[in-house]
Enzyme design. Sequence first.
Site, PDB file in Angstrom:
ATOM      1  N   CYS A 154       0.098   7.718   3.090  1.00 57.32           N
ATOM      2  CA  CYS A 154      -0.566   6.937   4.137  1.00 57.32           C
ATOM      3  C   CYS A 154      -1.394   7.826   5.073  1.00 57.32           C
ATOM      4  O   CYS A 154      -2.113   7.334   5.935  1.00 57.32           O
ATOM      5  CB  CYS A 154       0.439   6.123   4.938  1.00 57.32           C
ATOM      6  SG  CYS A 154       1.218   4.890   3.908  1.00 57.32           S
ATOM      7  N   SER A 171      11.160  -1.307   2.191  1.00 51.01           N
ATOM      8  CA  SER A 171      10.005  -1.717   1.409  1.00 51.01           C
ATOM      9  C   SER A 171      10.431  -1.928  -0.045  1.00 51.01           C
ATOM     10  O   SER A 171      11.243  -1.158  -0.566  1.00 51.01           O
ATOM     11  CB  SER A 171       8.980  -0.583   1.496  1.00 51.01           C
ATOM     12  OG  SER A 171       7.846  -0.912   0.765  1.00 51.01           O
ATOM     13  N   GLN A 209      12.726   5.264   2.626  1.00 51.69           N
ATOM     14  CA  GLN A 209      12.926   6.224   1.528  1.00 51.69           C
ATOM     15  C   GLN A 209      14.386   6.398   1.147  1.00 51.69           C
ATOM     16  O   GLN A 209      14.679   7.025   0.129  1.00 51.69           O
ATOM     17  CB  GLN A 209      12.310   7.590   1.884  1.00 51.69           C
ATOM     18  CG  GLN A 209      10.796   7.581   2.016  1.00 51.69           C
ATOM     19  CD  GLN A 209      10.063   7.448   0.671  1.00 51.69           C
ATOM     20  OE1 GLN A 209      10.653   7.495  -0.407  1.00 51.69           O
ATOM     21  NE2 GLN A 209       8.746   7.258   0.737  1.00 51.69           N
ATOM     22  N   HIS A 214       8.354  -1.847  -2.780  1.00 53.32           N
ATOM     23  CA  HIS A 214       7.625  -1.093  -3.808  1.00 53.32           C
ATOM     24  C   HIS A 214       8.094   0.350  -3.966  1.00 53.32           C
ATOM     25  O   HIS A 214       7.594   1.084  -4.814  1.00 53.32           O
ATOM     26  CB  HIS A 214       6.109  -1.169  -3.592  1.00 53.32           C
ATOM     27  CG  HIS A 214       5.573  -0.353  -2.460  1.00 53.32           C
ATOM     28  ND1 HIS A 214       5.004   0.881  -2.662  1.00 53.32           N
ATOM     29  CD2 HIS A 214       5.498  -0.587  -1.139  1.00 53.32           C
ATOM     30  CE1 HIS A 214       4.594   1.364  -1.491  1.00 53.32           C
ATOM     31  NE2 HIS A 214       4.890   0.485  -0.549  1.00 53.32           N
ATOM     32  N   THR A 265       2.557 -18.516   5.932  1.00 53.61           N
ATOM     33  CA  THR A 265       3.243 -19.033   4.743  1.00 53.61           C
ATOM     34  C   THR A 265       4.029 -17.919   4.065  1.00 53.61           C
ATOM     35  O   THR A 265       3.501 -16.827   3.841  1.00 53.61           O
ATOM     36  CB  THR A 265       2.204 -19.615   3.757  1.00 53.61           C
ATOM     37  OG1 THR A 265       1.485 -20.642   4.438  1.00 53.61           O
ATOM     38  CG2 THR A 265       2.864 -20.180   2.515  1.00 53.61           C
TER      39      THR A 265
HETATM   40  N1  PMP Z   1       7.964   4.464   6.031  1.00 52.46           N
HETATM   41  C1  PMP Z   1       8.098   5.445   5.115  1.00 52.46           C
HETATM   42  C2  PMP Z   1       9.082   6.549   5.373  1.00 52.46           C
HETATM   43  C3  PMP Z   1       7.329   5.420   3.949  1.00 52.46           C
HETATM   44  O1  PMP Z   1       7.452   6.412   3.045  1.00 52.46           O
HETATM   45  C4  PMP Z   1       6.391   4.361   3.757  1.00 52.46           C
HETATM   46  C5  PMP Z   1       5.536   4.303   2.512  1.00 52.46           C
HETATM   47  N2  PMP Z   1       4.626   5.363   2.378  1.00 52.46           N
HETATM   48  C6  PMP Z   1       6.315   3.361   4.734  1.00 52.46           C
HETATM   49  C7  PMP Z   1       7.105   3.446   5.857  1.00 52.46           C
HETATM   50  C8  PMP Z   1       5.357   2.213   4.588  1.00 52.46           C
HETATM   51  O2  PMP Z   1       5.808   1.308   3.624  1.00 52.46           O
HETATM   52  P1  PMP Z   1       4.883   0.126   3.108  1.00 52.46           P
HETATM   53  O3  PMP Z   1       3.969   0.712   2.111  1.00 52.46           O
HETATM   54  O4  PMP Z   1       5.866  -0.838   2.487  1.00 52.46           O
HETATM   55  O5  PMP Z   1       4.211  -0.465   4.279  1.00 52.46           O
END
Ligand code: PMP
Length: 377
Positions: A321, A197, A179, A199, A235
């Site tokens: 998540c 990450s 973040q 995205h 891959t």
């Molecule tokens: N760590 C944190 C602090 C996150 O906010 C997130 C995404 N929700 C992740 C890890 C997981 O990232 P990813 O979706 O790329 O697996």
Amino acid sequence: MIYFDYASTTPLSKEVLKTYTYILEHYYANSDSMHDIGLKVNELMEQSREQIGSLLQVSSEDIIFTSGASESNNTFIKGVAFAYQHKGKHLITSAAEHSSVYECMKELEHVFGFEVTYLKVNEKGIVEPEELRKALRSDTILVSIMALNNEVGSVFPIEEYASIVHENSRAFFHSDCTQILGKMPIPLKKLDGASFSAHKIFGCKGSGLLYRRSSIQLVPLINGGQQERGARGGTSNAPCNIVLAKTLRLAMEEMNEHTAHVTRLNHILRKELAEIDEIVINSPSDASPYILNFSCMCMTSEILLNAFNEHQIYVSARSTCSSKTRKPSRVLTSMGIDERRANRAIRVSLSHLNSEDEIKTFIKVLKEIMNEYRIKS
Ligand code: PMP
């Protein structure tokens, strides 16, 4: 519609999308193939790694491409735990970690016999440095504490944690930097490992990075090949890996300008929320401007989230998540927030794409929802 859920994910930047589609179309060969087109893909991927290394001011040898931060967290934490368990089986983390760190630690504890210390966070949402120092032991091999919390936006002093760990133990220090990337400078050279990450910074989903000081051994999670110097078989997702350099460059170039804009929006939002009865702000006052967590004490998160949804305003109740669990947020309860308030929490996460008008509409709709709810109940 108003999208206030950028900490969950961001849309793909138009510039990144253009390059990505071009690469998908023209550079489809396997980066490990030994013919000309395979070698070309490999060359582009290595150029991207070089560029990422220089943007992050570390050696490109320390960069491993992954499918995202969850994989990066698992790869580093389990990889180090398995490789160094002969030196000790004690690990340290915080109670406020993302589930990809927290559950990874739980598995190491319950399935593989490691001992894990979960450090509490204080009312400002960070681990007290002194608590970390006290928790270190001669058999501690790894400490993993995040850089910026995804639910409340607290900014952890990771440089200080790294010094404490390195000066008082033989352990490695890893940080989930998902973040913080593109939002604040990261003292990466001081760390032994860090997860990122794509995205969350307007890049591709299913794409991420692990920074790992290359002298550190990792037992790979995915066996299977020579890719990523043996740290991750399979891959390579070459198009995503190639376009990640551009994604990161754009995020870093625009960081100051975007942060100034978001800081202004956050101030307006905070001020407006503070004036509404029954709203309590959960994010600490010095949190990142990109995340603002508050509780609306007259209704649960689920009711408010759904009511916003009806108005096409999109927010989160907690970490995406963990959105399907009904338990109160582990992060908020660890900060000392009671269960009732934690069950009424809403997370607004902003980006440079948001506007002052959206903040005003959000406040107006929030007041309407609260009034309607009071009349009905
Ligand atoms: N760590 C944190 C602090 C996150 O906010 C997130 C995404 N929700 C992740 C890890 C997981 O990232 P990813 O979706 O790329 O697996």
